[in-house]
Design a protein around this motif. Structure first.
Motif, short mmCIF file in Angstrom:
data_model
loop_
_atom_site.label_atom_id
_atom_site.label_comp_id
_atom_site.label_asym_id
_atom_site.label_seq_id
_atom_site.Cartn_x
_atom_site.Cartn_y
_atom_site.Cartn_z
N ILE A 215 3.57 -4.35 12.61
CA ILE A 215 2.47 -3.92 13.49
C ILE A 215 1.51 -3.06 12.67
N THR A 216 0.22 -3.32 12.85
CA THR A 216 -0.81 -2.48 12.22
C THR A 216 -1.97 -2.31 13.20
N ILE A 217 -2.65 -1.19 13.08
CA ILE A 217 -3.77 -0.89 13.98
C ILE A 217 -5.02 -1.69 13.57
N CYS B 110 2.34 -2.01 8.95
CA CYS B 110 2.74 -2.98 7.91
C CYS B 110 1.69 -3.28 6.86
N GLY B 111 0.46 -2.77 7.00
CA GLY B 111 -0.58 -3.07 6.02
C GLY B 111 -0.85 -4.56 5.94
N VAL B 112 -1.02 -5.08 4.71
CA VAL B 112 -1.25 -6.52 4.57
C VAL B 112 0.07 -7.24 4.27
N PHE C 187 0.83 -1.21 0.00
CA PHE C 187 0.00 0.00 0.00
C PHE C 187 0.87 1.26 0.00
N HIS C 188 1.64 1.41 -1.05
CA HIS C 188 2.49 2.61 -1.12
C HIS C 188 2.82 2.92 -2.57
N PHE C 189 3.47 4.07 -2.78
CA PHE C 189 3.91 4.46 -4.12
C PHE C 189 5.37 4.09 -4.31
#
Ligand SMILES: C=C(CC[C@@H](C)[C@H]1CC[C@H]2C3=CC[C@H]4[C@H](C)[C@@H](O)CC[C@]4(C)[C@H]3CC[C@]12C)C(C)C
Ligand SMILES: C[S@@+](CC[C@H](N)C(=O)[O-])C[C@H]1O[C@@H](n2cnc3c(N)ncnc32)[C@H](O)[C@@H]1O
Length: 358
Positions: A150-152, A130-132, A91-93
């Motif tokens: 870690i992700t919320i 960390c997203g998925v 999930f990034h550019f």
């Protein structure tokens, strides 16, 4: 009508429907259909309400930091499947690279983090937000390090764990649900840390950087790709203000920081700043090219979601979430074109050895 005519007409119709509604899926194919796109832990009847709750946030700028984490969590429930379906597991550019596919360019951008940290197979590395887990798997496979992410968002934890197992990397990659402002890890327990386009969600950068500093062993490295406004941003220019506010709304960001704030904060919590660079600056290939779809392609997306929503195949409210994302595409691309925004302001820091800290 004979059988041949019926079969021909049916195939022709199927072809037209596929052309009209078949959306270019992410390079990392999931076995999902568009109608399987869900909303994390949100019950499909609540999607509309949750979306309204999300958009109200921006009308109440006096939110407490604890509420920001809840709001970010709702955002990721709403968009995780959509991102995954059409963007991929990262999930990034990343800057586009001539002669490389999108997936290859993404991997290069991720592996650069491993090189900057000097990650190796004897190390335990932290992935902050960390997203998925697309980057986590890439970095674990590239460097052999053990990665803890870690992700919320609980739903992302489930997705990341499933992908880790599928990739045969579950021995190398762990995923924890938690807030990066208060991480459930011991002091000085990691040999390195990185964050990709994630700490921008923290109401105060200082709080997350201090927490990362705490869990790192002395002498180890932290590298981050930050979302910031650049030196070209002018807060007196209404167009600039509109673009940046649009980026904040469409991406669950409390407030975008200036490029010059990043190193200042890193130093304030005790880091030594080794390097800082906007990776979007020429000669790097543009990062927003992937966002510039034709009006027709966006119209197809709208039509598809409208039809699926009407038929009850996707939750009510899906169209609104998609509209929010389509608006943000415009703001992000304008941010890139005007040069007032970058999602890849790289900062490389070292936690000093004990005697230096004193
Ligand atoms: C770092 C963050 C996310 C960055 C990008 C990965 C995402 C920013 C905008 C997203 C998208 C916009 C349009 C969507 C489209 C309407 C939908 O049908 C399918 C997914 C999109 C293409 C989606 C994909 C991911 C983004 C490019 C932020 C949150 C800090
Ligand atoms: C844009 S995504 C990037 C994910 C990942 N770094 C990648 O590149 O694929 C931002 C991530 O930060 C996480 N995040 C945001 N705020 C958080 C918080 N307070 N605590 C933990 N994770 C958080 C989100 O859940 C999400 O996983």
């Amino acid at each position: 009508m004979d059988t041949i005519t019926i079969v021909s007409i049916t195939s022709l119709l199927a072809g037209i429907l596929y052309w009209l509604f078949g959306m270019g899926r992410a390079a990392e194919q999931t076995k999902r259909r568009a109608a399987d796109v869900s909303f994390g832990s949100i019950n499909s009847e609540k999607v509309k309400d949750k979306y309204n709750q999300y958009s109200k946030f921006f009308r109440h700028l006096d939110q407490k930091p604890e509420q920001v984490a809840d709001f970010v969590n709702v955002f990721y429930d709403l968009i995780t499947d959509m991102y995954e379906y059409l963007w991929g597991q990262s999930f990034h550019f990343s800057p586009s690279i001539k002669g490389k596919t999108r997936l290859e360019s993404t991997r290069i951008h991720e592996e650069m983090l491993a090189d900057l940290m000097g990650a190796n197979s004897s190390q335990k590395i932290l992935d902050v937000g960390c997203g998925v887990g697309g980057p986590m798997r890439a970095i674990a496979a590239y460097s052999g390090s053990h990665i803890v992410g870690i992700t919320i968002n609980e739903y992302q934890v489930t997705r990341a764990k499933a992908y880790n197992e599928k990739a045969g990397l579950d021995e190398h990659c762990e995923v924890v649900c938690g807030n990066f402002l208060k991480m459930p890890f011991e002091d000085e327990s990691f040999d390195g840390a990185y964050s990709i386009e994630a700490t921008c969600h923290a109401p105060k950068l200082e709080d997350v950087y201090r927490e990362i500093f705490r869990v790192l062993k002395p002498g180890s490295m932290y590298v981050s790709y930050e979302w910031v406004t650049t030196e070209l941003y002018n807060s007196e220019d209404p167009e600039h203000v509109e673009i940046i506010h649009g980026i904040e709304i469409g991406n669950a960001l409390p407030r975008l920081r200036r490029y010059s704030d990043i190193a200042e904060v890193a130093k304030r919590v005790g880091f030594e700043v080794v390097k800082e660079k906007d990776l979007a600056k020429p000669p790097a290939g543009v990062w927003w090219s992937r966002l510039r779809k034709t009006k027709f392609s966006n119209w197809k997306k709208r039509m598809m979601v409208m039809v699926l929503e009407k038929l009850g195949f996707v939750a009510k409210g899906t169209g609104e979430v998609q509209e929010m994302l389509l608006r943000t595409i415009h703001h992000l691309a304008r941010g890139g074109e005007t040069g007032i925004f970058t999602p890849m302001h790289m900062i490389l820091c070292r936690k000093p050895e004990k005697q230096q800290q004193a």
